[in-house]
Scaffold this active site. Structure first.
Site, PDB file in Angstrom:
ATOM      1  CB  CYS A  49      49.498  91.245  36.346  1.00 38.08           C
ATOM      2  SG  CYS A  49      50.335  91.301  37.950  1.00 38.08           S
ATOM      3  CG  HIS A  74      50.602  95.452  36.399  1.00 39.23           C
ATOM      4  ND1 HIS A  74      49.556  94.562  36.525  1.00 39.23           N
ATOM      5  CD2 HIS A  74      50.577  95.863  35.098  1.00 39.23           C
ATOM      6  CE1 HIS A  74      48.915  94.456  35.368  1.00 39.23           C
ATOM      7  NE2 HIS A  74      49.525  95.234  34.490  1.00 39.23           N
ATOM      8  CG  HIS A  98      48.798  94.688  30.880  1.00 36.88           C
ATOM      9  ND1 HIS A  98      48.441  95.447  31.973  1.00 36.88           N
ATOM     10  CD2 HIS A  98      48.300  95.358  29.804  1.00 36.88           C
ATOM     11  CE1 HIS A  98      47.781  96.524  31.573  1.00 36.88           C
ATOM     12  NE2 HIS A  98      47.686  96.504  30.263  1.00 36.88           N
TER      13      HIS A  98
END
Length: 228
Positions: A135, A187, A199
């Site tokens: 991420c 994240h 993402h």
């Protein structure tokens, strides 16, 4: 006979010239409100999708065929889109000052364009691209290649840079952070407008999801603006 042919040619030429003036008079357009707009290889829905663009992104108008414009994005992606989703750059930015002043920025547009080209790339822990990402590796890659901005390597470190903003202040290009581990920020993704963010998902790779989905809505922690 000669006069009739000459008149026909002149009328045709006038129509063509008028059309060209309309196209090139626009020069730049801005994407109207939509979830996303498919960019196709030709001027109809029968052609394949080559990329996507999003609300308030600015594009160059290269040509026209019927109700389709040939466009070029700030990331140099060329293709065809339905003209009904293209507004006047000047008029639209006046109407949506808050959002458009940010997304009209060429750096943010380029970051978003680069991010879109990576949709479908697999997730791989520790990877920073260009063919797989985790991420924070993904956000680092698109900011570096789109705007020459070096972000810290981890999601926690990235959450500490830029200006803190609330969720209702989000604009395209902002970073959004989530607690997916139960232990704090774990994240990160990038907001692209209309409650959507792009993402590198742990289970599904690079993709677009909604902040309003039950999963991400309950895990949203904070957001930061890197480019003001």
């Amino acid at each position: 006979m000669f006069k009739r042919k000459t008149i026909t040619v002149l009328v045709t030429a006038f129509i063509v010239i008028s059309n060209i003036q309309t196209i090139y008079g626009l020069e730049k357009g801005i994407i109207k409100q939509c979830d996303y707009l498919n960019i196709r290889s030709g001027p109809s829905t029968s052609y394949k999708v080559v990329s996507k663009t999003y609300t308030n992104n600015t594009v160059e108008i290269l040509g026209k065929s019927g109700s389709w414009y040939k466009i070029k994005t700030s990331g140099n992606i060329e293709g065809w889109v339905s003209s009904k989703y293209i507004g006047s750059y000047k008029e639209t930015t006046e109407e949506v000052k808050g959002e458009a002043l940010i997304t009209a920025n060429s750096s943010i547009n380029k970051i978003i364009d680069i991010a879109n080209t990576k949709i479908g790339k697999p997730y791989k822990w520790g990877s920073t691209g260009p063919n797989s990402f985790d991420c924070s590796g993904f956000t680092s890659y698109i900011y570096q290649n789109g705007a020459g901005i070096n972000l810290p390597r981890t999601s926690v470190a990235q959450s500490k840079v830029g200006s803190k903003i609330s969720r209702n202040q989000l604009k395209s290009g902002d970073l959004v952070f989530f607690n997916t581990s139960g232990k704090g920020i774990s994240h990160v993704g990038m907001y692209i407008g209309n409650s959507k963010f792009i993402h590198a998902s742990t289970s599904k790779g690079v993709r677009i999801d909604s902040l309003n989905s039950s999963y991400y809505k309950s895990r949203f922690v904070s957001a930061s603006r890197i480019i003001k």
